[in-house]
Design a protein around this motif. Structure first.
Motif, PDB file in Angstrom:
ATOM      1  N   PRO A 170      34.293  47.357  57.567  1.00  0.00           N
ATOM      2  CA  PRO A 170      33.146  46.486  57.296  1.00  0.00           C
ATOM      3  C   PRO A 170      32.183  47.051  56.248  1.00  0.00           C
ATOM      4  CG  PRO A 170      33.612  46.505  59.634  1.00  0.00           C
ATOM      5  CD  PRO A 170      34.492  47.557  59.024  1.00  0.00           C
ATOM      6  N   THR A 171      31.873  48.336  56.338  1.00  0.00           N
ATOM      7  CA  THR A 171      30.956  48.926  55.364  1.00  0.00           C
ATOM      8  C   THR A 171      31.560  48.907  53.965  1.00  0.00           C
ATOM      9  OG1 THR A 171      29.893  50.333  57.016  1.00  0.00           O
ATOM     10  CG2 THR A 171      29.702  51.025  54.722  1.00  0.00           C
ATOM     11  N   SER A 172      32.861  49.121  53.863  1.00  0.00           N
ATOM     12  CA  SER A 172      33.531  49.098  52.565  1.00  0.00           C
ATOM     13  C   SER A 172      33.468  47.713  51.935  1.00  0.00           C
ATOM     14  CB  SER A 172      34.990  49.526  52.727  1.00  0.00           C
ATOM     15  OG  SER A 172      35.090  50.859  53.152  1.00  0.00           O
ATOM     16  N   VAL A 173      33.660  46.697  52.743  1.00  0.00           N
ATOM     17  CA  VAL A 173      33.624  45.323  52.246  1.00  0.00           C
ATOM     18  C   VAL A 173      32.237  44.994  51.694  1.00  0.00           C
ATOM     19  CG1 VAL A 173      33.727  42.894  52.932  1.00  0.00           C
ATOM     20  CG2 VAL A 173      35.477  44.496  53.730  1.00  0.00           C
ATOM     21  N   VAL A 174      31.229  45.292  52.464  1.00  0.00           N
ATOM     22  CA  VAL A 174      29.855  45.002  52.027  1.00  0.00           C
ATOM     23  C   VAL A 174      29.484  45.831  50.807  1.00  0.00           C
ATOM     24  CG1 VAL A 174      27.423  45.064  52.691  1.00  0.00           C
ATOM     25  CG2 VAL A 174      29.144  44.307  54.338  1.00  0.00           C
ATOM     26  N   ALA A 175      29.863  47.108  50.814  1.00  0.00           N
ATOM     27  CA  ALA A 175      29.542  47.992  49.691  1.00  0.00           C
ATOM     28  C   ALA A 175      30.227  47.525  48.410  1.00  0.00           C
ATOM     29  CB  ALA A 175      29.954  49.421  50.016  1.00  0.00           C
ATOM     30  N   SER A 176      31.472  47.104  48.521  1.00  0.00           N
ATOM     31  CA  SER A 176      32.202  46.637  47.340  1.00  0.00           C
ATOM     32  C   SER A 176      31.577  45.365  46.788  1.00  0.00           C
ATOM     33  CB  SER A 176      33.669  46.404  47.686  1.00  0.00           C
ATOM     34  OG  SER A 176      34.314  47.624  47.983  1.00  0.00           O
ATOM     35  N   ASN A 177      31.183  44.463  47.670  1.00  0.00           N
ATOM     36  CA  ASN A 177      30.525  43.247  47.212  1.00  0.00           C
ATOM     37  C   ASN A 177      29.226  43.562  46.476  1.00  0.00           C
ATOM     38  OD1 ASN A 177      30.369  40.132  47.434  1.00  0.00           O
ATOM     39  ND2 ASN A 177      28.351  40.826  48.116  1.00  0.00           N
ATOM     40  N   GLU A 178      28.448  44.473  47.037  1.00  0.00           N
ATOM     41  CA  GLU A 178      27.189  44.867  46.389  1.00  0.00           C
ATOM     42  C   GLU A 178      27.447  45.560  45.060  1.00  0.00           C
ATOM     43  OE1 GLU A 178      24.111  43.985  47.417  1.00  0.00           O
ATOM     44  OE2 GLU A 178      25.227  42.827  48.906  1.00  0.00           O
ATOM     45  N   LEU A 179      28.530  46.339  44.986  1.00  0.00           N
ATOM     46  CA  LEU A 179      28.879  47.004  43.732  1.00  0.00           C
ATOM     47  C   LEU A 179      29.241  45.984  42.661  1.00  0.00           C
ATOM     48  CD1 LEU A 179      29.379  49.703  42.259  1.00  0.00           C
ATOM     49  CD2 LEU A 179      31.767  49.550  43.021  1.00  0.00           C
ATOM     50  N   PHE A 180      30.009  44.962  43.023  1.00  0.00           N
ATOM     51  CA  PHE A 180      30.335  43.905  42.081  1.00  0.00           C
ATOM     52  C   PHE A 180      29.065  43.246  41.547  1.00  0.00           C
ATOM     53  CE2 PHE A 180      34.796  44.026  43.047  1.00  0.00           C
ATOM     54  CZ  PHE A 180      35.402  43.361  41.990  1.00  0.00           C
TER      55      PHE A 180
END
Length: 245
Positions: A170-180
């Protein structure tokens, strides 16, 4: 930013960092044997190596760049083959054989060799069949908004997306979205990579990364126990702080 031609021959499996260092080049050549994906969500990491910056700016045979499309295949870990890679812009050319094109490039130069040996795969790219759903769901800025949009998306598309994300941290998904989203606002690749480096330090400091590596790469049990278990409980403030360099 290298000024000379940089040719990547993508033959077989290319994932994660290997894909990242390949897609920044001027010539991204895929063979019939190639498939690509970003599987970092499953090991508690994120879409690094500048993928979030480059992918949403690539223009393939579709004729336009798409941040939503790039975000979709990067965060879900969707596996792309030659047709999808050309259509999305991840690849610039498709060839039948790696050794043949390598020899031709050495002998005649990249542009001449690729003009002689490249081809367009038959049939529609699978991603083209779901692009409307991708654009209407992954075009949102936050993960909660994407989740909400998926609730009213085509049932088969939503189910497939849920399946792709089932093992994701879950943290990876949210972090990747924020990075995009961060990369979308930053044209300077150096500054973008500095933010990525900072985010990487934060992500690696968390237990999820070690747990994901254990479950997927070491024990290969695919039973990672990520914390938190739901995206709604992810520390978004910590992610934002890591992206402010």
């Amino acid at each position: 930013t290298y000024k000379k031609p940089l040719v990547s021959i993508i033959d077989g499996v290319v994932m994660g960092g290997g894909l990242g260092i390949s897609l920044h080049g001027s010539h991204r050549v895929v063979t019939e044997n190639a498939f690509a994906s970003m599987p970092e969500m499953a090991i508690g990491y994120f879409t690094d190596v500048g993928v979030a910056h480059a992918a949403q700016r690539m223009v393939g045979t579709r004729g336009q760049a798409s941040p939503a499309l790039a975000k979709y295949w990067a965060i879900t870990g969707y596996r792309m083959y030659a047709a999808d890679m050309l259509w999305s812009g991840l690849a610039t050319h498709a060839v039948q054989d790696a050794e043949t094109i390598l020899d031709a490039i050495v002998e005649n130069g990249a542009d001449t060799a690729l003009k002689q040996h490249s081809y367009v795969p038959d049939g529609e790219a699978p991603l083209a069949g779901v692009i409307d759903e991708i654009e209407s769901t992954f075009n949102h800025a936050t993960w909660p908004e994407i989740q909400e949009a998926l609730k009213s998306a085509d049932k088969e598309f939503a189910q497939d997306t849920a399946k792709y994300l089932a093992a994701a941290c879950p943290t990876s998904v949210v972090a990747s979205n924020e990075l995009f989203e961060s990369h979308a606002q930053e044209e300077d690749i150096v500054k973008a990579l500095q933010r990525e480096e900072s985010l990487g330090r934060y992500i690696r400091s968390r237990g999820d990364f070690a747990e994901g590596v254990r479950a997927v790469l070491v024990d290969k049990t695919k039973d990672a126990a990520f914390n938190p278990e739901e995206t709604a409980a992810v520390d978004i403030d910590a992610i934002h702080a890591a992206l402010k360099v």
